[in-house]
Scaffold this motif. Sequence first.
Motif, PDB file in Angstrom:
ATOM      1  N   ALA A   1       0.817  -1.219   0.000  1.00 47.24           N
ATOM      2  CA  ALA A   1       0.000   0.000   0.000  1.00 47.24           C
ATOM      3  C   ALA A   1       0.847   1.263   0.000  1.00 47.24           C
ATOM      4  N   THR A   2       2.115   1.142   0.328  1.00 48.79           N
ATOM      5  CA  THR A   2       2.982   2.314   0.393  1.00 48.79           C
ATOM      6  C   THR A   2       3.566   2.594  -0.988  1.00 48.79           C
ATOM      7  N   PRO A   3       3.387   3.811  -1.487  1.00 46.94           N
ATOM      8  CA  PRO A   3       3.953   4.140  -2.806  1.00 46.94           C
ATOM      9  C   PRO A   3       5.466   3.949  -2.841  1.00 46.94           C
ATOM     10  N   LYS A   4       5.980   3.565  -3.992  1.00 46.34           N
ATOM     11  CA  LYS A   4       7.415   3.312  -4.137  1.00 46.34           C
ATOM     12  C   LYS A   4       8.257   4.516  -3.741  1.00 46.34           C
ATOM     13  N   ARG A   5       7.756   5.698  -3.988  1.00 44.37           N
ATOM     14  CA  ARG A   5       8.532   6.896  -3.669  1.00 44.37           C
ATOM     15  C   ARG A   5       8.725   7.072  -2.159  1.00 44.37           C
ATOM     16  N   ASP A   6       7.928   6.372  -1.342  1.00 44.23           N
ATOM     17  CA  ASP A   6       8.004   6.496   0.114  1.00 44.23           C
ATOM     18  C   ASP A   6       8.684   5.304   0.781  1.00 44.23           C
ATOM     19  N   HIS A   7       9.266   4.401   0.000  1.00 49.10           N
ATOM     20  CA  HIS A   7       9.883   3.208   0.590  1.00 49.10           C
ATOM     21  C   HIS A   7      11.039   3.539   1.527  1.00 49.10           C
ATOM     22  N   LYS A   8      11.795   4.576   1.199  1.00 50.98           N
ATOM     23  CA  LYS A   8      12.924   4.952   2.057  1.00 50.98           C
ATOM     24  C   LYS A   8      12.424   5.318   3.455  1.00 50.98           C
ATOM     25  N   PHE A   9      11.339   6.095   3.512  1.00 48.47           N
ATOM     26  CA  PHE A   9      10.777   6.498   4.809  1.00 48.47           C
ATOM     27  C   PHE A   9      10.149   5.306   5.525  1.00 48.47           C
ATOM     28  N   MET A  10       9.510   4.427   4.750  1.00 48.90           N
ATOM     29  CA  MET A  10       8.877   3.245   5.332  1.00 48.90           C
ATOM     30  C   MET A  10       9.937   2.344   5.976  1.00 48.90           C
ATOM     31  N   LYS A  11      11.025   2.103   5.262  1.00 45.22           N
ATOM     32  CA  LYS A  11      12.086   1.244   5.798  1.00 45.22           C
ATOM     33  C   LYS A  11      12.715   1.863   7.038  1.00 45.22           C
ATOM     34  N   LYS A  12      12.864   3.180   7.038  1.00 46.54           N
ATOM     35  CA  LYS A  12      13.410   3.859   8.219  1.00 46.54           C
ATOM     36  C   LYS A  12      12.485   3.675   9.420  1.00 46.54           C
ATOM     37  N   LYS A  13      11.177   3.800   9.202  1.00 45.62           N
ATOM     38  CA  LYS A  13      10.211   3.621  10.294  1.00 45.62           C
ATOM     39  C   LYS A  13      10.254   2.185  10.816  1.00 45.62           C
ATOM     40  N   LEU A  14      10.331   1.209   9.906  1.00 49.39           N
ATOM     41  CA  LEU A  14      10.402  -0.191  10.324  1.00 49.39           C
ATOM     42  C   LEU A  14      11.697  -0.463  11.088  1.00 49.39           C
ATOM     43  N   ASP A  15      12.803   0.140  10.651  1.00 52.30           N
ATOM     44  CA  ASP A  15      14.066  -0.012  11.375  1.00 52.30           C
ATOM     45  C   ASP A  15      13.969   0.618  12.762  1.00 52.30           C
ATOM     46  N   ASP A  16      13.346   1.800  12.849  1.00 52.78           N
ATOM     47  CA  ASP A  16      13.168   2.460  14.147  1.00 52.78           C
ATOM     48  C   ASP A  16      12.334   1.609  15.099  1.00 52.78           C
ATOM     49  N   MET A  17      11.352   0.895  14.544  1.00 57.08           N
ATOM     50  CA  MET A  17      10.484   0.052  15.366  1.00 57.08           C
ATOM     51  C   MET A  17      11.079  -1.342  15.571  1.00 57.08           C
ATOM     52  N   GLU A  18      12.266  -1.579  14.996  1.00 53.88           N
ATOM     53  CA  GLU A  18      12.972  -2.863  15.084  1.00 53.88           C
ATOM     54  C   GLU A  18      12.133  -4.014  14.532  1.00 53.88           C
ATOM     55  N   ILE A  19      11.503  -3.760  13.397  1.00 56.00           N
ATOM     56  CA  ILE A  19      10.726  -4.788  12.703  1.00 56.00           C
ATOM     57  C   ILE A  19      11.539  -5.236  11.492  1.00 56.00           C
ATOM     58  N   ASP A  20      11.808  -6.521  11.412  1.00 55.98           N
ATOM     59  CA  ASP A  20      12.590  -7.080  10.304  1.00 55.98           C
ATOM     60  C   ASP A  20      11.694  -7.242   9.079  1.00 55.98           C
ATOM     61  N   TYR A  21      12.013  -6.506   8.032  1.00 55.42           N
ATOM     62  CA  TYR A  21      11.223  -6.590   6.808  1.00 55.42           C
ATOM     63  C   TYR A  21      11.912  -7.418   5.729  1.00 55.42           C
ATOM     64  N   SER A  22      13.050  -8.037   6.046  1.00 52.85           N
ATOM     65  CA  SER A  22      13.782  -8.812   5.032  1.00 52.85           C
ATOM     66  C   SER A  22      12.973  -9.985   4.462  1.00 52.85           C
ATOM     67  N   PRO A  23      12.100 -10.663   5.235  1.00 54.31           N
ATOM     68  CA  PRO A  23      11.308 -11.737   4.619  1.00 54.31           C
ATOM     69  C   PRO A  23      10.297 -11.229   3.583  1.00 54.31           C
ATOM     70  N   TYR A  24      10.072  -9.927   3.557  1.00 46.33           N
ATOM     71  CA  TYR A  24       9.070  -9.338   2.667  1.00 46.33           C
ATOM     72  C   TYR A  24       9.696  -8.540   1.524  1.00 46.33           C
ATOM     73  N   GLU A  25      11.003  -8.637   1.344  1.00 46.97           N
ATOM     74  CA  GLU A  25      11.706  -7.846   0.319  1.00 46.97           C
ATOM     75  C   GLU A  25      11.087  -8.013  -1.072  1.00 46.97           C
ATOM     76  N   ASP A  26      10.639  -9.220  -1.391  1.00 52.27           N
ATOM     77  CA  ASP A  26      10.079  -9.455  -2.727  1.00 52.27           C
ATOM     78  C   ASP A  26       8.763  -8.715  -2.948  1.00 52.27           C
ATOM     79  N   LEU A  27       8.105  -8.299  -1.880  1.00 50.91           N
ATOM     80  CA  LEU A  27       6.819  -7.595  -2.009  1.00 50.91           C
ATOM     81  C   LEU A  27       6.975  -6.139  -2.439  1.00 50.91           C
ATOM     82  N   PHE A  28       8.164  -5.606  -2.300  1.00 53.61           N
ATOM     83  CA  PHE A  28       8.370  -4.201  -2.669  1.00 53.61           C
ATOM     84  C   PHE A  28       8.094  -3.968  -4.150  1.00 53.61           C
TER      85      PHE A  28
END
Length: 163
Positions: A113-140
């Motif tokens: 649901a997050t636009p591609k242009r906002d992925h940098k901010f999304m990844k930063k927020k997930l890193d700040d919350m200590e949520i591992d998004y590596s299993p979902y890399e293919d969904l980007f």
Amino acid sequence: MNDIFMWGIALWTFIMLGAMTIGGYFMFRKFLKRMPKEDGYSELDWQEHYIDKALPLWNNEARHLLNELVSPVPELFRDVAKERIAGRISKIALDEKADNITLDHIMKGYIIATPKRDHKFMKKKLDDMEIDYSPYEDLFQYADDEKQKFSIFEQTEKISSRS
């Protein structure tokens, strides 16, 4: 004195025209999202349908996580972003016949649901919350892209087959 007043009116005219143009642009986008598709329902109708149908699946923890994830979005657009993401999450959970909304559903819906242009901010927020998004890399790759217009729910069929 008369020249200053006339320049002020000219400046005010340009400011008002600019504001009306920007507002009209966003109103037109909202109008397009309300236009019915071939099935007679608009994108926003389907979004509301999935949210309403999945409402019992949302627990307080899932709601809190969604609110935290959309917190970086400017307040003016936060409710729209939250509804859009919640619609995707709800559709994914309903497609998987889940008993409740889990972190897995939230991550899938949040990413697509997050636009591609906002992925940098999304990844930063997930890193700040200590949520591992590596299993979902293919969904980007299925995330919203302004250049490719498609239904906001088309990708969920693709990601269901990924599991």
